[in-house]
Design a protein around this motif. Structure first.
Motif, mmCIF file in Angstrom:
data_model
loop_
_atom_site.group_PDB
_atom_site.id
_atom_site.type_symbol
_atom_site.label_atom_id
_atom_site.label_comp_id
_atom_site.label_asym_id
_atom_site.label_seq_id
_atom_site.Cartn_x
_atom_site.Cartn_y
_atom_site.Cartn_z
ATOM 1 N N UNK A 183 19.112 -31.576 65.079
ATOM 2 C CA UNK A 183 18.407 -32.753 64.552
ATOM 3 C C UNK A 183 17.134 -32.293 63.836
ATOM 4 N N UNK A 184 17.166 -32.339 62.522
ATOM 5 C CA UNK A 184 16.031 -31.884 61.727
ATOM 6 C C UNK A 184 14.973 -32.952 61.534
ATOM 7 N N UNK A 185 15.279 -34.210 61.921
ATOM 8 C CA UNK A 185 14.320 -35.307 61.725
ATOM 9 C C UNK A 185 13.548 -35.642 63.000
ATOM 10 N N UNK A 199 8.327 -35.164 69.829
ATOM 11 C CA UNK A 199 9.637 -34.917 70.427
ATOM 12 C C UNK A 199 9.984 -33.435 70.378
ATOM 13 N N UNK A 200 9.650 -32.775 69.282
ATOM 14 C CA UNK A 200 9.898 -31.336 69.170
ATOM 15 C C UNK A 200 9.138 -30.566 70.239
ATOM 16 N N UNK A 201 7.891 -30.926 70.460
ATOM 17 C CA UNK A 201 7.082 -30.227 71.463
ATOM 18 C C UNK A 201 7.632 -30.441 72.866
ATOM 19 N N UNK A 202 8.103 -31.655 73.163
ATOM 20 C CA UNK A 202 8.680 -31.936 74.480
ATOM 21 C C UNK A 202 9.931 -31.088 74.705
ATOM 22 N N UNK A 203 10.784 -31.005 73.688
ATOM 23 C CA UNK A 203 12.003 -30.202 73.814
ATOM 24 C C UNK A 203 11.677 -28.725 73.988
ATOM 25 N N UNK A 256 0.614 -35.091 73.749
ATOM 26 C CA UNK A 256 0.678 -36.530 73.460
ATOM 27 C C UNK A 256 -0.543 -37.082 72.737
ATOM 28 N N UNK A 257 -1.536 -36.283 72.477
ATOM 29 C CA UNK A 257 -2.618 -36.816 71.652
ATOM 30 C C UNK A 257 -3.989 -36.391 72.108
#
Length: 576
Positions: free
Chosen positions: A148-150, A155-159, A283-284
């Motif tokens: 999943x490139x989008x 989400x990328x950091x969580x994965x 998360x911020x």
């Protein structure tokens, strides 16, 4: 961890077991067998001693998962592409460092992970269920990143966090398994450790050879697709119960007692604090907020560990923790400096993915071995303060070479960027290995008998945490100096002060050397560290728990035991 070698004839030592008496004969047979059969004999001896299940487990988790997929830790197929993935989101140099530290935080919370698996069994099992859950989560995460490139940045950091959690926790569980069998068959210990680390090194080299070409020709995410089969194969460990774990009837928290209670408290609080910092980073929150939280965590972790450990271990931990923090990582800015294209940084080195990941990685690996040879040949007999002073000052001097390339003076001297980068990296890895090896040796020697695994995990976790916090503070230094490249067009001005940041990063680790003779035991590397009876004896937290009745006073127990021995001696004298 190293145990002191027994000297002399075992037959004249009281208390020797029959297994100890046969060690010399076993070693002779082992050497003869290996000399006759070579590599095949080496594997046959290990298989006979430990069984094919353990060797398969070590191959899958250590060589395959930790070595090939993770490059021995934070590199390999899952670690080297991270900066390139973040560059797609135009993440600033400072935030690249913070995000990378956040997703690799499982290596810093290994004491907490070990505490959870030891204290909270699932259906009576301490290892197999956790292995299954984290490996499944990591496998799914690798697939999602690859396919999943989008994905959003969050989400990328969580994965990525779950991918590193898979590697770190499975590594911890595997270490727990083979540490048990090593205690049962110590005569085969060197061979098994060589098998483990040889597998990791081979896996790392294969990953370095492949990752640059894969990212260049197939994209930055394809390496995660290649790492997925290794994660899937690792599921054989819990599915086949390769650790041969049996169901335990112990209740939750049954192991949290005695002298390990202070260590458990430290692991829980520092682990939760580190995990909280990682979540805040993902998360911020502003960079200033994250750096402030990192500073609070540094004070909390150092203060708590210093209160929980015995004074000699606490001093040593304080030295290395502060030194790692003072490293002030600037890796995010270095990445953009070396990899920005002509449209972003016309004057830059413009290193390709193959050169930046594979070529530099291979040189680092080879010259780390050179540093190991130099250390083993000429520096084993130095005292700890002397080798740490020499190694760290020499490292700082060599790291200052980076200032030449960051200020572009290497071109004025007629030295090509590629040649200068490889040459300076080779020199730096030699001296860094010389500085690092005595550090690991001292950590191993300061792990008291009976809690070696727990103490080593705690001290190594604190060292990793210090390096991660150093990246947070280094990110703030980059902001103060105005070094904030993002990969956008025409950002040459962002690198004007990078050489200043490099000076700070190079000299920073030398700051704690002013206290090296106060914090590091002044003994030789082959000598026993005196005054090390327990991991927590004499610490403020230990004394408090004893006062509350939660722990038994170890010193009182020793005195009672001594009085009993003396009492028996007096009785025997009276009888005579």
């Amino acid at each position: 961890m190293r145990a002191e070698d027994e000297e002399g004839d075992a037959a004249f030592k009281p208390g020797y077991s029959t297994s100890s008496l046969s060690t010399a004969a076993t070693d002779g047979a082992l050497a003869k067998h290996e000399s006759q059969w070579g590599i095949s004999g080496f594997f046959r001896v290990l298989c006979d001693a430990f069984g094919w299940r353990l060797l398969l487990m070590l191959t899958l988790t250590e060589a395959g998962l930790k070595g090939f997929a993770a490059g021995g830790g934070n590199g390999g197929l899952i670690g080297l592409p991270i900066e390139y993935l973040l560059k797609e989101f135009h993440v600033s140099a400072g935030n690249i460092q913070i995000y990378r530290s956040a997703v690799s935080v499982p290596w810093s919370i290994k004491p907490l992970l070990g505490l959870i698996s030891d204290a909270v069994p699932i259906f009576g099992y301490h290892r197999v269920p956790y292995f299954f859950f984290v490996t499944t989560a990591g496998t799914i995460s690798c697939l999602l990143i690859a396919l999943y490139s989008d994905l959003t940045l969050t989400m990328l950091l969580i994965l990525l966090f779950f991918v590193f959690l898979m590697v770190a926790w499975s590594d911890l569980l595997t270490e727990a398994v083979y540490s048990v069998v090593l205690r049962e068959k110590p005569e085969h210990g060197p061979s098994l450790i060589s098998y483990v680390w040889g597998g990791i090194s081979c896996g790392r080299l294969l990953a370095l050879l492949a990752v640059g070409e894969v990212m260049t020709h197939f994209g930055n995410r394809t390496s995660y697709l290649i790492a997925t089969p290794m994660a899937v194969l690792s599921l054989l460990v819990p599915l086949m119960n390769l650790p041969q774990e049996t169901r335990s009837r112990a209740k939750c928290g049954a192991k949290l007692s005695g002298s390990e209670l202070p260590l458990a408290i430290v692991a829980f609080i520092t682990g939760c604090g580190t995990l909280g910092l990682a979540l805040l980073s993902i998360f911020g929150g502003s960079l200033q907020t994250k750096v402030f939280a990192a500073a609070c965590l540094a004070v909390l972790a150092l203060g708590l560990v210093s209160c929980a450990l015995s004074p000699i271990i606490a001093k040593m931990n304080a030295f290395f923790f502060i030194q790692n923090i003072c490293s002030f990582g600037i890796g995010g800015a270095q990445f953009y400096f070396f990899t920005d294209g002509p449209e972003s940084y016309p004057e830059g080195p413009h290193l390709s993915k193959v050169f930046y990941t594979s070529a530099i990685g291979m040189v680092s690996t080879v010259f780390s071995l050179v540093g190991m040879v130099i250390y083993n040949r000429w520096m084993q007999r130095w005292s700890y303060p002397h080798i740490l002073m020499f190694g760290n000052i020499l490292t700082a001097v060599c790291n200052l070479l980076n200032c030449l390339v960051f200020s572009r003076w290497n071109l004025k001297l007629g030295i090509n960027d590629h040649v200068f980068v490889l040459g300076s990296d080779a020199i730096q890895n030699v001296v860094q290995e010389i500085a690092w090896l005595p550090t690991m040796l001292l950590i191993s020697q300061l792990c008291p008998k009976g809690c070696e695994a727990t103490m080593f995990a705690l001290l190594a976790g604190m060292s990793n945490l210090g390096a991660s916090l150093g990246s947070y503070f280094g990110a703030y230094i980059l902001v103060l100096l105005g070094v904030q490249p993002t990969g956008e067009a025409n950002e040459s001005a962002e690198f004007d002060n990078l050489w200043i940041a490099s000076v700070v990063s190079s000299v920073g680790p030398c700051i704690p050397l002013a206290l090296v003779y106060q914090l590091i035991p002044n003994v030789g590397q082959k000598d026993t560290v005196p005054g090390l009876a327990s991991s927590t004896q004499g610490s403020p937290l230990n004394n408090l728990l004893v006062r509350w009745g939660w722990m038994e006073d170890e010193s009182s127990s020793e005195e009672v035991e001594m009085q009993n021995v003396l009492g028996k001696g007096d009785d025997s004298d009276d009888d005579r």
